[in-house]
Write an enzyme that holds these catalytic residues in place. Structure first.
Site, PDB file in Angstrom:
ATOM      1  N   ARG A   1     -53.016 -41.714 -33.875  1.00 32.63           N
ATOM      2  CA  ARG A   1     -53.328 -40.448 -33.194  1.00 32.63           C
ATOM      3  C   ARG A   1     -52.890 -40.485 -31.728  1.00 32.63           C
ATOM      4  O   ARG A   1     -53.358 -39.697 -30.921  1.00 32.63           O
ATOM      5  CB  ARG A   1     -54.831 -40.171 -33.308  1.00 32.63           C
ATOM      6  CG  ARG A   1     -55.310 -40.010 -34.749  1.00 32.63           C
ATOM      7  CD  ARG A   1     -56.779 -39.617 -34.820  1.00 32.63           C
ATOM      8  NE  ARG A   1     -57.653 -40.685 -34.347  1.00 32.63           N
ATOM      9  CZ  ARG A   1     -58.161 -41.651 -35.121  1.00 32.63           C
ATOM     10  NH1 ARG A   1     -57.846 -41.689 -36.416  1.00 32.63           N
ATOM     11  NH2 ARG A   1     -58.965 -42.572 -34.621  1.00 32.63           N
ATOM     12  N   ARG A   2     -51.971 -41.394 -31.427  1.00 30.09           N
ATOM     13  CA  ARG A   2     -51.540 -41.593 -30.046  1.00 30.09           C
ATOM     14  C   ARG A   2     -50.052 -41.357 -29.850  1.00 30.09           C
ATOM     15  O   ARG A   2     -49.465 -41.836 -28.883  1.00 30.09           O
ATOM     16  CB  ARG A   2     -51.877 -43.018 -29.602  1.00 30.09           C
ATOM     17  CG  ARG A   2     -53.356 -43.372 -29.692  1.00 30.09           C
ATOM     18  CD  ARG A   2     -53.569 -44.837 -29.360  1.00 30.09           C
ATOM     19  NE  ARG A   2     -54.990 -45.177 -29.356  1.00 30.09           N
ATOM     20  CZ  ARG A   2     -55.460 -46.405 -29.113  1.00 30.09           C
ATOM     21  NH1 ARG A   2     -54.595 -47.388 -28.869  1.00 30.09           N
ATOM     22  NH2 ARG A   2     -56.759 -46.635 -29.119  1.00 30.09           N
ATOM     23  N   CYS A   5     -43.079 -26.564 -17.648  1.00 31.23           N
ATOM     24  CA  CYS A   5     -43.851 -25.494 -18.307  1.00 31.23           C
ATOM     25  C   CYS A   5     -44.346 -25.996 -19.659  1.00 31.23           C
ATOM     26  O   CYS A   5     -45.539 -26.103 -19.881  1.00 31.23           O
ATOM     27  CB  CYS A   5     -42.988 -24.246 -18.459  1.00 31.23           C
ATOM     28  SG  CYS A   5     -42.534 -23.479 -16.892  1.00 31.23           S
ATOM     29  N   ARG A  28     -48.229 -24.922 -20.177  1.00 34.22           N
ATOM     30  CA  ARG A  28     -49.163 -24.418 -19.170  1.00 34.22           C
ATOM     31  C   ARG A  28     -48.910 -22.951 -18.851  1.00 34.22           C
ATOM     32  O   ARG A  28     -49.817 -22.209 -18.461  1.00 34.22           O
ATOM     33  CB  ARG A  28     -49.067 -25.246 -17.876  1.00 34.22           C
ATOM     34  CG  ARG A  28     -47.708 -25.152 -17.194  1.00 34.22           C
ATOM     35  CD  ARG A  28     -47.698 -25.751 -15.803  1.00 34.22           C
ATOM     36  NE  ARG A  28     -46.369 -25.654 -15.219  1.00 34.22           N
ATOM     37  CZ  ARG A  28     -45.896 -24.584 -14.594  1.00 34.22           C
ATOM     38  NH1 ARG A  28     -46.632 -23.492 -14.483  1.00 34.22           N
ATOM     39  NH2 ARG A  28     -44.673 -24.580 -14.100  1.00 34.22           N
ATOM     40  N   GLN A  81     -46.003 -19.420 -19.727  1.00 37.49           N
ATOM     41  CA  GLN A  81     -44.809 -18.945 -20.422  1.00 37.49           C
ATOM     42  C   GLN A  81     -44.509 -17.485 -20.142  1.00 37.49           C
ATOM     43  O   GLN A  81     -45.376 -16.615 -20.261  1.00 37.49           O
ATOM     44  CB  GLN A  81     -44.932 -19.125 -21.937  1.00 37.49           C
ATOM     45  CG  GLN A  81     -43.619 -18.746 -22.638  1.00 37.49           C
ATOM     46  CD  GLN A  81     -43.636 -19.040 -24.106  1.00 37.49           C
ATOM     47  OE1 GLN A  81     -44.219 -18.294 -24.863  1.00 37.49           O
ATOM     48  NE2 GLN A  81     -42.999 -20.129 -24.508  1.00 37.49           N
ATOM     49  N   ASN A 120     -38.501 -21.373 -26.754  1.00 36.33           N
ATOM     50  CA  ASN A 120     -39.296 -22.605 -26.824  1.00 36.33           C
ATOM     51  C   ASN A 120     -39.742 -22.922 -28.241  1.00 36.33           C
ATOM     52  O   ASN A 120     -39.708 -24.084 -28.668  1.00 36.33           O
ATOM     53  CB  ASN A 120     -40.520 -22.507 -25.918  1.00 36.33           C
ATOM     54  CG  ASN A 120     -40.192 -22.527 -24.444  1.00 36.33           C
ATOM     55  OD1 ASN A 120     -40.832 -21.836 -23.648  1.00 36.33           O
ATOM     56  ND2 ASN A 120     -39.198 -23.297 -24.023  1.00 36.33           N
ATOM     57  N   ILE A 138     -46.567 -11.424 -19.602  1.00 36.91           N
ATOM     58  CA  ILE A 138     -45.447 -10.489 -19.592  1.00 36.91           C
ATOM     59  C   ILE A 138     -45.333  -9.954 -18.169  1.00 36.91           C
ATOM     60  O   ILE A 138     -46.297  -9.410 -17.619  1.00 36.91           O
ATOM     61  CB  ILE A 138     -45.671  -9.334 -20.579  1.00 36.91           C
ATOM     62  CG1 ILE A 138     -45.790  -9.872 -22.015  1.00 36.91           C
ATOM     63  CG2 ILE A 138     -44.540  -8.321 -20.486  1.00 36.91           C
ATOM     64  CD1 ILE A 138     -46.188  -8.816 -23.036  1.00 36.91           C
ATOM     65  N   TYR A 139     -44.184 -10.124 -17.559  1.00 34.22           N
ATOM     66  CA  TYR A 139     -43.992  -9.649 -16.191  1.00 34.22           C
ATOM     67  C   TYR A 139     -43.985  -8.124 -16.134  1.00 34.22           C
ATOM     68  O   TYR A 139     -43.630  -7.449 -17.113  1.00 34.22           O
ATOM     69  CB  TYR A 139     -42.686 -10.198 -15.615  1.00 34.22           C
ATOM     70  CG  TYR A 139     -42.828 -11.615 -15.098  1.00 34.22           C
ATOM     71  CD1 TYR A 139     -43.417 -11.865 -13.865  1.00 34.22           C
ATOM     72  CD2 TYR A 139     -42.389 -12.699 -15.850  1.00 34.22           C
ATOM     73  CE1 TYR A 139     -43.561 -13.157 -13.389  1.00 34.22           C
ATOM     74  CE2 TYR A 139     -42.536 -13.994 -15.385  1.00 34.22           C
ATOM     75  CZ  TYR A 139     -43.127 -14.210 -14.152  1.00 34.22           C
ATOM     76  OH  TYR A 139     -43.281 -15.495 -13.692  1.00 34.22           O
TER      77      TYR A 139
END
Length: 282
Positions: free
Chosen positions: A137-138, A157, A183, A185, A194, A225-226
């Site tokens: 799990r690493r 990002c 972090r 988008q 992506n 959304i810009y």
């Protein structure tokens, strides 16, 4: 119809209808004319794609899959932080006169660390662990290294990938799954880019270690959304949706470091017209 389209449309509608705005707040991004670039955003978006069902490419418009793959190879295979090693120009804005983007992305993947098994960089350790301890799990990579942030021309990002192996009774081969943590988008400019990038990365790694590519879980802390993208998004999500394309890799390649964009095979990609001249906040 493409499941990626349905996920994208639902996410965009949720952001526009239920999101919060940053208008009037102190924000870092700005437009070319110098004005502040505000957003409508949702916190904690989680989208799930299953590559055993279909490849998650939008059909509302075309995603440049080979260019997306080239950026993945730039980061995880070539382990480069220089745009001269990349065919597209998406990183030009953040490169210095030599083409370097600082200690970001591929630079971090290529940093070696010491383990009981030996010295490995991040990608080589992933491949080693998947071959030797696949149910660990690493198994992960991380490019958000705080000590080096001041020397990155842009903070990462999409910054963390966790690999997880599952195997049901009767399965001939294990299934390789992935969690991608992001972090921040820009949904219009980068969402499906992506998604397709990391779907291709999952496929390449799975083929390298003899597994089946399974689920890609995409976690986005700040999906936005810009302000100048809202009308473009409204038009985009109103378009007809088509069946997902068939996307595969050259089955003869089993060395992660031997893949090229020529090994990505795309068939039946029906899509709407491209969205041109998208304003990009920097």
């Amino acid at each position: 119809m493409s499941k990626a389209d349905k996920i994208f449309v639902a996410m965009c509608e949720d952001i526009i209808n239920n999101g919060t705005t940053t208008e009037g707040q102190k924000v870092r991004p700005h437009w070319e004319d110098g004005s502040a670039a505000y957003t409508i955003k949702q916190f904690g978006v989680c989208n799930r794609y299953d590559l055993r069902e279909e490849f998650p490419a939008l059909t509302l418009r075309r995603t440049a899959l080979k260019s997306a793959m080239d950026e993945v190879l730039w980061i995880y295979q070539r382990k480069s932080n220089n745009i001269h090693d990349l065919k597209s120009h998406i990183w030009d804005e953040w490169a210095d006169e030599s083409g370097c983007i600082g200690k970001a992305y591929g630079y971090q993947i290529g940093v070696k660390s010491h383990y009981p098994e030996g010295d490995f960089d991040q990608m080589d350790k992933v491949l080693y662990d998947l071959r030797n301890t696949p149910f660990s799990r690493r198994i992960m990579t991380n490019t958000y290294v705080f000590a080096d942030l001041s020397e990155m021309n842009l903070y990462p990002c999409a910054y963390s990938v966790t690999y997880n192996v599952t195997q049901r009774a009767g399965d001939e081969r294990p299934t390789l799954n992935m969690v991608l943590n992001q972090r921040s988008q820009d949904v219009l400019a980068a969402n499906n880019w992506n998604v397709c990038q990391y779907a291709i990365l999952l496929m390449m790694v799975a083929q390298t270690v003899g597994m089946v590519p399974g689920q890609l879980v995409h976690m986005i802390a700040d999906a936005h959304i810009y302000d100048r993208h809202v009308d473009i998004i409204r038009e985009l999500i109103s378009r007809p949706q088509h069946a997902a394309p068939r996307v595969s890799l050259n089955p003869d390649v089993t060395d992660f470091y031997a893949f090229t964009t020529d090994d990505l095979l795309v068939e039946g990609y029906e899509h709407g017209p491209q969205v041109k001249d998208i304003p990009i906040a920097v």
